[in-house]
Design a protein around this motif. Sequence first.
Motif, PDB file in Angstrom:
ATOM      1  N   THR A   1      -7.312  -0.851  -5.490  1.00 13.90           N
ATOM      2  CA  THR A   1      -8.034   0.370  -4.897  1.00 13.90           C
ATOM      3  C   THR A   1      -7.304   1.522  -4.717  1.00 13.90           C
ATOM      4  N   VAL A   2      -7.941   2.466  -5.261  1.00 16.33           N
ATOM      5  CA  VAL A   2      -7.485   3.808  -5.265  1.00 16.33           C
ATOM      6  C   VAL A   2      -8.111   4.874  -4.336  1.00 16.33           C
TER       7      VAL A   2
ATOM      8  N   THR B   1      -4.303   0.861  -2.377  1.00 17.46           N
ATOM      9  CA  THR B   1      -4.119  -0.123  -1.256  1.00 17.46           C
ATOM     10  C   THR B   1      -4.850  -1.362  -2.108  1.00 17.46           C
ATOM     11  N   ALA B   2      -4.292  -2.456  -1.528  1.00 15.64           N
ATOM     12  CA  ALA B   2      -4.795  -3.909  -1.799  1.00 15.64           C
ATOM     13  C   ALA B   2      -4.728  -4.133  -3.349  1.00 15.64           C
TER      14      ALA B   2
ATOM     15  N   ASP C   1       0.739  -1.087  -0.003  1.00 10.18           N
ATOM     16  CA  ASP C   1       0.046   0.060  -0.064  1.00 10.18           C
ATOM     17  C   ASP C   1       0.850   1.216   0.065  1.00 10.18           C
ATOM     18  N   GLY C   2       0.362   2.280  -0.481  1.00 14.44           N
ATOM     19  CA  GLY C   2       1.043   3.418  -0.254  1.00 14.44           C
ATOM     20  C   GLY C   2       0.571   4.763  -0.855  1.00 14.44           C
ATOM     21  N   ALA C   3       1.314   5.929  -0.754  1.00  9.72           N
ATOM     22  CA  ALA C   3       0.748   7.137  -1.561  1.00  9.72           C
ATOM     23  C   ALA C   3       1.361   6.996  -3.003  1.00  9.72           C
ATOM     24  N   ILE C   4       0.555   7.847  -3.793  1.00  8.10           N
ATOM     25  CA  ILE C   4       0.730   7.917  -5.306  1.00  8.10           C
ATOM     26  C   ILE C   4       1.385   9.185  -5.333  1.00  8.10           C
TER      27      ILE C   4
END
Length: 114
Positions: free
Chosen positions: A49-50, A37-38, A25-28
């Motif tokens: 999932t954004v 995520t996921a 997971d993380g920031a864009i």
Amino acid sequence: MKRVFAAALMAVMFTAGISEALIRDGAIRGKNGLSFTAISYTFKGLSVTVRNRTKYNVNFGGTMVFLDKNYRVIAKAEILTAKIKRRSSRRYSGFFSCGTGEDAKRAKYLEWEF
């Protein structure tokens, strides 16, 4: 008998390409307020999932680039553009334009291209 059935079922799942894997997971980077995520991927495609935490509707789509420890490209996945409403999330489906889900499984880094 149950063990034989379970082993046969697992063998069928792996040969049919049904199995999935879940990674980070993380920031864009470059898109304020958006995070992912996921990420689950199969051999042919992926889903992610954004999340949009801003107060604005955002159009999102692009290319996910999976890199190994030496920053070499091992897989690329394309996500088609779609709208994410404000303060919500959306599940995207993508396809691999370079490499497969098995290649992406070995990735150490994930970059986004827009």
